[in-house]
Design a protein around this motif. Structure first.
Motif, PDB file in Angstrom:
ATOM      1  N   SER A  41      24.641 -23.615 -31.356  1.00 23.03           N
ATOM      2  CA  SER A  41      24.087 -24.148 -30.113  1.00 23.03           C
ATOM      3  C   SER A  41      22.574 -24.227 -30.194  1.00 23.03           C
ATOM      4  O   SER A  41      21.953 -25.074 -29.574  1.00 23.03           O
ATOM      5  CB  SER A  41      24.474 -23.249 -28.938  1.00 23.03           C
ATOM      6  OG  SER A  41      25.862 -23.097 -28.876  1.00 23.03           O
ATOM      7  N   ALA A  42      21.996 -23.301 -30.940  1.00 21.89           N
ATOM      8  CA  ALA A  42      20.541 -23.216 -31.034  1.00 21.89           C
ATOM      9  C   ALA A  42      20.000 -24.338 -31.927  1.00 21.89           C
ATOM     10  O   ALA A  42      20.644 -24.770 -32.875  1.00 21.89           O
ATOM     11  CB  ALA A  42      20.133 -21.869 -31.607  1.00 21.89           C
ATOM     12  N   LEU A  47      13.863 -20.457 -27.802  1.00 21.34           N
ATOM     13  CA  LEU A  47      15.178 -20.011 -27.343  1.00 21.34           C
ATOM     14  C   LEU A  47      14.934 -18.822 -26.419  1.00 21.34           C
ATOM     15  O   LEU A  47      14.239 -17.878 -26.789  1.00 21.34           O
ATOM     16  CB  LEU A  47      16.063 -19.607 -28.529  1.00 21.34           C
ATOM     17  CG  LEU A  47      17.543 -19.392 -28.216  1.00 21.34           C
ATOM     18  CD1 LEU A  47      18.206 -20.702 -27.789  1.00 21.34           C
ATOM     19  CD2 LEU A  47      18.270 -18.849 -29.439  1.00 21.34           C
ATOM     20  N   GLU A  51      20.390 -17.462 -23.803  1.00 20.40           N
ATOM     21  CA  GLU A  51      20.839 -18.780 -24.257  1.00 20.40           C
ATOM     22  C   GLU A  51      21.705 -18.633 -25.505  1.00 20.40           C
ATOM     23  O   GLU A  51      21.529 -17.712 -26.300  1.00 20.40           O
ATOM     24  CB  GLU A  51      19.647 -19.695 -24.538  1.00 20.40           C
ATOM     25  CG  GLU A  51      18.904 -20.088 -23.283  1.00 20.40           C
ATOM     26  CD  GLU A  51      17.780 -21.082 -23.526  1.00 20.40           C
ATOM     27  OE1 GLU A  51      17.467 -21.815 -22.581  1.00 20.40           O
ATOM     28  OE2 GLU A  51      17.221 -21.133 -24.643  1.00 20.40           O
ATOM     29  N   GLU A  64      30.790 -16.483 -27.597  1.00 26.83           N
ATOM     30  CA  GLU A  64      29.478 -17.107 -27.710  1.00 26.83           C
ATOM     31  C   GLU A  64      28.476 -15.978 -27.947  1.00 26.83           C
ATOM     32  O   GLU A  64      28.414 -15.045 -27.146  1.00 26.83           O
ATOM     33  CB  GLU A  64      29.172 -17.854 -26.409  1.00 26.83           C
ATOM     34  CG  GLU A  64      27.802 -18.479 -26.364  1.00 26.83           C
ATOM     35  CD  GLU A  64      27.585 -19.211 -25.046  1.00 26.83           C
ATOM     36  OE1 GLU A  64      27.756 -20.431 -25.030  1.00 26.83           O
ATOM     37  OE2 GLU A  64      27.250 -18.532 -24.050  1.00 26.83           O
ATOM     38  N   THR A  66      24.741 -14.817 -27.898  1.00 21.33           N
ATOM     39  CA  THR A  66      23.545 -15.275 -27.203  1.00 21.33           C
ATOM     40  C   THR A  66      22.306 -14.509 -27.668  1.00 21.33           C
ATOM     41  O   THR A  66      22.407 -13.417 -28.216  1.00 21.33           O
ATOM     42  CB  THR A  66      23.706 -15.099 -25.677  1.00 21.33           C
ATOM     43  OG1 THR A  66      23.931 -13.727 -25.393  1.00 21.33           O
ATOM     44  CG2 THR A  66      24.859 -15.943 -25.147  1.00 21.33           C
ATOM     45  N   ASP A  70      13.708 -13.466 -26.079  1.00 24.78           N
ATOM     46  CA  ASP A  70      13.064 -14.768 -26.254  1.00 24.78           C
ATOM     47  C   ASP A  70      12.460 -14.815 -27.653  1.00 24.78           C
ATOM     48  O   ASP A  70      11.890 -13.821 -28.110  1.00 24.78           O
ATOM     49  CB  ASP A  70      11.911 -14.953 -25.258  1.00 24.78           C
ATOM     50  CG  ASP A  70      12.353 -15.001 -23.802  1.00 24.78           C
ATOM     51  OD1 ASP A  70      13.562 -15.071 -23.539  1.00 24.78           O
ATOM     52  OD2 ASP A  70      11.458 -14.973 -22.939  1.00 24.78           O
TER      53      ASP A  70
END
Length: 118
Positions: A41-42, A47, A51, A64, A66, A70
């Motif tokens: 996804s990244a 990021l 996320e 998922e 995450t 940051d």
């Protein structure tokens, strides 16, 4: 290089003065089981905490992973999508997901020195 672990199933390796590599830890591998599908996804760029990095489908779970902090993504291990079995490897040269920077030394230091167990 120094490797530290986050309880969400990721490892972080300091690879340079301000550079790090992120991958799937032994705990993450155990939580998911044998990986059969992975979708990153990244992308390169900023990021934010929470996320998605990667969606993984394994023998035990679909999950998922995450970002727990940051950071700025410098590179994405795109080979993972074509060869998701790389995430089953215990070799960190194979099962990495991202190369990152702009990750604070404080956050890195807050991670555990040993892999999380079940």
């Amino acid at each position: 290089m120094t490797i530290k672990y986050h309880p969400n199933g990721l490892w972080f390796e300091k690879t340079g003065e301000a550079d790090y590599r992120v991958g799937v830890s032994e705990k993450g591998q155990d939580d998911v089981g044998e990986v059969m599908f992975a979708e990153l996804s990244a992308a390169t760029g900023q990021l934010l905490k929470g996320e998605a990095i990667v969606n993984v489908e394994g023998a035990k779970a679909v999950t998922e992973l995450t970002a727990p902090f940051d950071f700025h993504v410098k590179a994405v291990h795109e080979e993972i999508e074509d060869s998701p079995e790389l995430l089953n490897s215990t070799d960190k040269k194979d099962n990495w997901l991202l190369e990152i920077t702009d990750f604070s030394e404080e956050e890195f230091s807050s991670l555990k020195d040993e892999a999380f167990k079940e």
